[in-house]
Design a protein around this motif. Structure first.
Motif, mmCIF file in Angstrom:
data_model
loop_
_atom_site.group_PDB
_atom_site.id
_atom_site.type_symbol
_atom_site.label_atom_id
_atom_site.label_comp_id
_atom_site.label_asym_id
_atom_site.label_seq_id
_atom_site.Cartn_x
_atom_site.Cartn_y
_atom_site.Cartn_z
ATOM 1 N N VAL B 294 -10.660 67.755 -73.535
ATOM 2 C CA VAL B 294 -9.998 68.119 -74.789
ATOM 3 C C VAL B 294 -8.648 68.774 -74.489
ATOM 4 O O VAL B 294 -8.595 69.848 -73.874
ATOM 5 C CB VAL B 294 -10.867 69.098 -75.613
ATOM 6 C CG1 VAL B 294 -10.211 69.389 -76.963
ATOM 7 C CG2 VAL B 294 -12.266 68.547 -75.805
ATOM 8 N N GLY B 295 -7.571 68.128 -74.902
ATOM 9 C CA GLY B 295 -6.242 68.734 -74.772
ATOM 10 C C GLY B 295 -5.905 69.138 -73.361
ATOM 11 O O GLY B 295 -5.391 70.234 -73.124
ATOM 12 N N MET B 296 -6.196 68.287 -72.418
ATOM 13 C CA MET B 296 -5.840 68.539 -71.025
ATOM 14 C C MET B 296 -5.355 67.237 -70.419
ATOM 15 O O MET B 296 -5.551 66.173 -70.981
ATOM 16 C CB MET B 296 -7.001 69.155 -70.247
ATOM 17 C CG MET B 296 -8.290 68.378 -70.236
ATOM 18 S SD MET B 296 -8.365 67.104 -68.984
ATOM 19 C CE MET B 296 -8.578 68.077 -67.502
ATOM 20 N N ARG B 297 -4.703 67.328 -69.248
ATOM 21 C CA ARG B 297 -4.009 66.124 -68.778
ATOM 22 C C ARG B 297 -4.400 65.689 -67.361
ATOM 23 O O ARG B 297 -3.650 65.007 -66.691
ATOM 24 C CB ARG B 297 -2.503 66.332 -68.881
ATOM 25 C CG ARG B 297 -2.001 67.519 -68.078
ATOM 26 C CD ARG B 297 -0.522 67.766 -68.277
ATOM 27 N NE ARG B 297 -0.112 68.926 -67.524
ATOM 28 C CZ ARG B 297 0.177 68.928 -66.226
ATOM 29 N NH1 ARG B 297 0.120 67.825 -65.530
ATOM 30 N NH2 ARG B 297 0.526 70.039 -65.616
ATOM 31 N N PHE B 298 -5.562 66.107 -66.914
ATOM 32 C CA PHE B 298 -6.075 65.689 -65.602
ATOM 33 C C PHE B 298 -5.035 65.866 -64.494
ATOM 34 O O PHE B 298 -4.708 64.931 -63.766
ATOM 35 C CB PHE B 298 -6.552 64.226 -65.651
ATOM 36 C CG PHE B 298 -7.761 63.998 -66.515
ATOM 37 C CD1 PHE B 298 -9.015 64.415 -66.095
ATOM 38 C CD2 PHE B 298 -7.654 63.387 -67.753
ATOM 39 C CE1 PHE B 298 -10.141 64.210 -66.885
ATOM 40 C CE2 PHE B 298 -8.771 63.176 -68.551
ATOM 41 C CZ PHE B 298 -10.014 63.585 -68.110
ATOM 42 N N ASP B 299 -4.523 67.073 -64.402
ATOM 43 C CA ASP B 299 -3.573 67.407 -63.335
ATOM 44 C C ASP B 299 -4.262 67.228 -61.981
ATOM 45 O O ASP B 299 -5.473 67.377 -61.868
ATOM 46 C CB ASP B 299 -3.149 68.868 -63.533
ATOM 47 C CG ASP B 299 -2.154 69.319 -62.495
ATOM 48 O OD1 ASP B 299 -0.962 69.082 -62.699
ATOM 49 O OD2 ASP B 299 -2.574 69.909 -61.467
ATOM 50 N N ASP B 300 -3.486 66.952 -60.949
ATOM 51 C CA ASP B 300 -4.108 66.727 -59.635
ATOM 52 C C ASP B 300 -4.800 67.987 -59.106
ATOM 53 O O ASP B 300 -5.732 67.911 -58.314
ATOM 54 C CB ASP B 300 -3.080 66.219 -58.622
ATOM 55 C CG ASP B 300 -1.983 67.229 -58.369
ATOM 56 O OD1 ASP B 300 -1.044 67.299 -59.183
ATOM 57 O OD2 ASP B 300 -2.058 67.970 -57.367
ATOM 58 N N ARG B 301 -4.336 69.165 -59.533
ATOM 59 C CA ARG B 301 -5.000 70.396 -59.116
ATOM 60 C C ARG B 301 -6.377 70.544 -59.789
ATOM 61 O O ARG B 301 -7.215 71.316 -59.338
ATOM 62 C CB ARG B 301 -4.136 71.621 -59.428
ATOM 63 C CG ARG B 301 -2.914 71.762 -58.502
ATOM 64 C CD ARG B 301 -3.385 71.992 -57.068
ATOM 65 N NE ARG B 301 -2.328 72.499 -56.211
ATOM 66 C CZ ARG B 301 -1.569 71.755 -55.398
ATOM 67 N NH1 ARG B 301 -1.740 70.452 -55.338
ATOM 68 N NH2 ARG B 301 -0.635 72.307 -54.638
ATOM 69 N N VAL B 302 -6.578 69.810 -60.878
ATOM 70 C CA VAL B 302 -7.870 69.829 -61.551
ATOM 71 C C VAL B 302 -8.790 68.741 -61.000
ATOM 72 O O VAL B 302 -9.973 68.962 -60.794
ATOM 73 C CB VAL B 302 -7.686 69.659 -63.081
ATOM 74 C CG1 VAL B 302 -8.987 69.235 -63.757
ATOM 75 C CG2 VAL B 302 -7.198 70.958 -63.698
ATOM 76 N N THR B 303 -8.216 67.585 -60.734
ATOM 77 C CA THR B 303 -9.070 66.435 -60.393
ATOM 78 C C THR B 303 -9.344 66.282 -58.900
ATOM 79 O O THR B 303 -10.291 65.624 -58.514
ATOM 80 C CB THR B 303 -8.423 65.110 -60.852
ATOM 81 O OG1 THR B 303 -7.191 64.938 -60.129
ATOM 82 C CG2 THR B 303 -8.154 65.103 -62.333
ATOM 83 N N GLY B 304 -8.492 66.885 -58.060
ATOM 84 C CA GLY B 304 -8.616 66.572 -56.637
ATOM 85 C C GLY B 304 -8.398 65.076 -56.461
ATOM 86 O O GLY B 304 -7.666 64.449 -57.233
ATOM 87 N N ARG B 305 -9.080 64.510 -55.491
ATOM 88 C CA ARG B 305 -8.916 63.079 -55.245
ATOM 89 C C ARG B 305 -9.438 62.256 -56.410
ATOM 90 O O ARG B 305 -10.607 62.344 -56.776
ATOM 91 C CB ARG B 305 -9.705 62.717 -53.989
ATOM 92 C CG ARG B 305 -8.845 62.084 -52.925
ATOM 93 C CD ARG B 305 -9.698 61.828 -51.755
ATOM 94 N NE ARG B 305 -10.004 60.411 -51.705
ATOM 95 C CZ ARG B 305 -10.235 59.776 -50.580
ATOM 96 N NH1 ARG B 305 -10.200 60.443 -49.434
ATOM 97 N NH2 ARG B 305 -10.495 58.503 -50.579
ATOM 98 N N LEU B 306 -8.568 61.423 -56.959
ATOM 99 C CA LEU B 306 -8.936 60.701 -58.177
ATOM 100 C C LEU B 306 -10.046 59.678 -57.966
ATOM 101 O O LEU B 306 -10.870 59.457 -58.843
ATOM 102 C CB LEU B 306 -7.704 60.001 -58.766
ATOM 103 C CG LEU B 306 -6.821 60.863 -59.671
ATOM 104 C CD1 LEU B 306 -5.589 60.080 -60.083
ATOM 105 C CD2 LEU B 306 -7.583 61.330 -60.898
#
Lengths: 204, 582
Positions: B294-306
């Motif tokens: 919700v209202g977030m953009r899957f930043d690389d710091r959040v997702t780690g390795r996609l």
């Protein structure tokens, strides 16, 4: 079949992006940096008016995967002055480019073969001077490039090729869409590409 | 053409008055309900400052010490007030000093209107004194920018600027006004707010089909997991969000930017996502069967390795910005739209449930994190203080009611991991850009944005030295900001990486600091420095109870690391709890 779709999507190929915009200073830059920021080369870029007054049209050619082109279009559409961005493969559009060739007059006069060559490619003389003649031809880039190659041995002085201009085969023009844009308040209008392509998108 | 498009039909009887472009700028700000401006004068913006002289009673101008300070302050203001922050700067260096703040506001979706002066229109392109191509420099870091060369344009361009900055996915807008346009007198017929630009769609239409599909996935899920970002706060949808997770019994984790949208001790709040987030939410991202973003953009710091991110889950993404859908993570169901509208629709369709067993799984991970990391951070066995215990003591003293403004680095991660927050808009930090030097000026703005609340700027010894000149602003305007420097005598986060990934080759992370208390004293700001645990609570209490601004330096462990950590290039489930695991 699924894997076939996937590879097609991951394959780089020529895409023509058509962008409808307001006519504003600086917009070329705003659109161009969307490509350069991602280190994507623009193969060709043309700006032109459209059938709708005050709406401008960018025709941009890139060689990329569909996935990337789709994201590029979303980023382009995000710009405040952009009305709409479409992307198409070559079989979905009718397109042309133009070439201008300057050839020495004496060569043309002396060599019948050159005259025949120009004729064959549908080139026509648009300026005839004592020392040179400027020919014009239109077609796909490959056709224009073939003519350049053919003319090279005969003392081609100068040549220039235009950017691509293209018309989307299925497009009904921008008029109607623009009327909608003007009438409706913003939120009532975003195409539902997901629902249209549901089978492809919904993988559940 | 765009000019006509915005200016509505004026009635023939409407009176016009002859005013200057500068006055029109200030009238526009007043019409947009702006009360506070952060800025710095200079040659090319002098006509606007001259006009401001007569508007002293209507507009409050905060004179900063550097334009970067102005824009970070405006960001802090926007983030705590929910309004558009306004910045004035002059041409050339004044404008280029805004660039970091623009980039920061762009990536963190902060609504700003920045007004820069520009050389006379006839001098454009001549390399005139303090001329710089501000429009082109700022194009990649603004949602919209525009150069005004004629005063007649000012009312509608500013109306457009506020509309664009504040609606849809918010962002910074820069308006560059040439000096001649500021001086020019023109027939002004009033200010008309802008509410429609034909080429601009602030939010996509909400599609019922998506909502239904999303609800079906949530209702069928055994292990649903909600992850939320700043969109909930920007959309002012905190209540709607709470109702959504409470009805569905959905465990929810926040990104750093989403923090405080729900109280941090909410029973369904399972902690922070990301590289230094909590253990459970990271690991269980790869175990849930429905991931609802919700209202977030899957930043690389959040997702780690996609390619190792939530591959097992069906993914629902609610976002106002269509460009975010499928940008990083492929969505099963995209719910385009303003979450203030989409969340209630979704809440209606989901079944009332409790996922006790699933929630207990988060608790089990939380307990493991508590045993291995948190209890050592909060109750260290050595005499050396940890950043975590400082933050924890603040929690005790403020009961989670303060606004915490953080800079960038270890202290930021620790503050966001351990701070207790009861109210929305309590966590002000530079999340996307990671701008060191953000906190001190942002805290000034944060205080103006929400003057009733206590504002604590938590800053590292490195970051504070990047914008330390703003102590001057705090002094001059008596801004009640509590400055807490967590000093580990290192550029701690870089040091941690050098220790873990570069064989402890400490390359230029050893930073010396001035005597901060003396520096503060020089600015007339009271202060104290402590290095003993026994003094901690009292020192913090003194800081909080002090009437006015106060600087407290706390000496903390030099080589403490922030854990857990998802090392770069690894999947979220490969999060480690200690350096031995790396």
């Amino acid at each position: 079949m699924l894997t076939a779709v996937k590879t097609k999507k991951q394959m780089k190929q020529e895409y023509t992006i058509t962008v409808y915009t307001e006519n504003q200073v600086g917009l070329v830059n705003r659109i161009a940096i969307i490509f350069s920021r991602r280190k994507i080369n623009i193969e060709s870029l043309n700006t032109s008016p459209t059938e709708s007054e005050n709406v401008h049209r960018f025709t941009i050619v890139v060689i990329e995967t569909e996935d990337v082109v789709k994201k590029l279009c979303r980023q382009i559409e995000k710009q405040v002055e952009v009305l709409k961005a479409y992307y198409n493969t070559n079989d979905e559009i009718v397109w042309q480019e133009m070439g201008l060739f300057k050839v020495p007059t004496d060569v043309i006069a002396a060599k019948v073969k050159v005259e025949r060559l120009l004729h064959e490619y549908g080139a026509r003389a648009i300026a005839i001077r004592k020392d040179y003649i400027v020919f014009e031809t239109t077609g796909h880039s490959e056709e224009i490039e073939r003519l350049i190659k053919a003319l090279e041995p005969y003392g081609l002085i100068e040549f220039v090729r235009s950017a691509r201009i293209a018309i989307i085969k299925s497009s009904k023009g921008f008029h109607e869409k623009l009327i909608e844009y003007e009438k409706q308040t913003a939120d009532a209008l975003v195409e539902n590409e997901y629902l249209d392509k549901q089978e492809e998108v919904f993988t559940m | 053409m765009q000019v006509e498009e915005l200016v509505e039909e004026k009635t023939a009887t409407k009176r016009t008055e002859n005013i200057s472009g500068s006055v029109a700028v200030l009238e526009a700000l007043i019409a947009e309900n702006v009360q506070t401006i952060f800025g710095y004068p200079g040659g090319a913006i002098m006509p606007i400052y001259d006009a401001l002289y007569d508007y002293n009673d209507k507009l409050e101008h905060i004179l900063v010490r550097h334009e970067q300070g102005a824009i970070h302050a405006a960001q802090g203001f926007a983030r705590t007030s929910g309004k558009v922050g306004v910045v004035f700067a002059t041409s050339g260096p004044g404008a280029t000093n805004l660039v970091t703040g623009l980039a920061d506001a762009m990536i963190d979706s902060t609504p700003l209107v920045c007004i820069t002066g520009q050389v006379f229109a006839h001098l454009l392109g001549t390399d005139a004194f303090q001329e710089t191509d501000v429009i082109n420099i700022t194009t990649p870091v603004t949602k919209w920018n525009y150069q005004v060369t004629d005063a007649n344009e000012i009312p509608h361009v500013l109306a457009k600027a506020f509309h664009i900055a504040g609606t849809g996915r918010p962002g910074p807008v820069l308006i560059d006004i040439t000096k001649n346009a500021q001086l020019q007198k023109f027939d002004y017929s009033g200010y008309i707010k802008c509410n429609h630009i034909r080429s601009y769609r602030p939010k996509p239409i909400v599609r019922k089909e998506y909502i239904e599909q999303a609800a079906a996935i949530i209702n069928n899920a055994k292990k649903p997991f909600v992850i939320f970002g700043q969109g909930v706060i920007l959309g002012k949808a905190e209540k709607e969000f709470k109702r959504f997770i409470e009805k569905g019994g959905l465990p929810a984790a926040w990104t750093i930017m989403g923090m405080s949208a729900i109280p941090t001790d909410h029973p369904l709040g399972v902690g922070m996502l990301g590289m230094h987030g909590n253990y459970g939410p990271n690991v269980l991202t790869n175990e849930c069967d429905a991931l609802i973003a919700v209202g977030m953009r899957f930043d690389d710091r959040v997702t780690g390795r996609l390619d190792k991110y939530a591959k097992q889950a069906q993914i629902i993404h609610l976002d106002i910005d269509p460009a975010e859908i499928d940008k990083n993570v492929k969505t099963t169901v995209p719910v385009w739209g303003d979450c203030k509208e989409t969340l209630p629709l979704l809440t209606q369709l989901i079944e009332e449930k409790q996922h006790t067993e699933w929630l207990n799984k988060f608790k089990a991970y939380s307990q493991k994190e508590m045993d291995i990391v948190i209890q050592h951070e909060l109750n260290p066995s050595s005499d050396v203080m940890t950043m975590g215990e400082v933050i924890n003591t603040i929690n005790e003293l403020t009961n989670g009611d303060a606004i915490i403004v953080t800079d960038v680095g270890q202290h930021q991660m620790v503050a966001c991991r351990y701070a207790k927050m009861n109210h929305s808009k309590s966590n002000i930090t530079s999340g996307g850009l990671g701008t060191m030097g953000f906190a001190l000026p942002a805290a000034i703005g944060a205080k103006y944005g929400d003057p009733q609340r206590t504002v604590i700027a938590v800053i590292g010894d490195g970051g504070v030295q990047m914008t330390i000149q703003e102590l001057g602003t705090i002094m001059q305007f008596n801004v009640d900001v509590k400055i807490l420097i967590l000093n580990n005598e290192f550029l701690g986060m870089v040091r941690q990486w050098q220790q873990l990934f570069h064989e402890k080759r400490y390359s230029f992370v050893n930073i010396t600091s001035p005597n901060f208390v003396q520096v503060a004293k020089g600015y007339g700001i009271a202060g104290n420095s402590i290095n003993k645990r026994a003094d901690l609570k009292n020192a913090l209490q003194t800081m909080l109870q002090h009437n006015g601004s106060y600087l407290l330096e706390v000496m903390v462990g030099k080589e403490n690391n922030v854990f857990p950590m998802v090392p770069q290039g690894r999947g979220v489930a490969e999060i480690v709890l200690s350096k031995e695991e790396i």
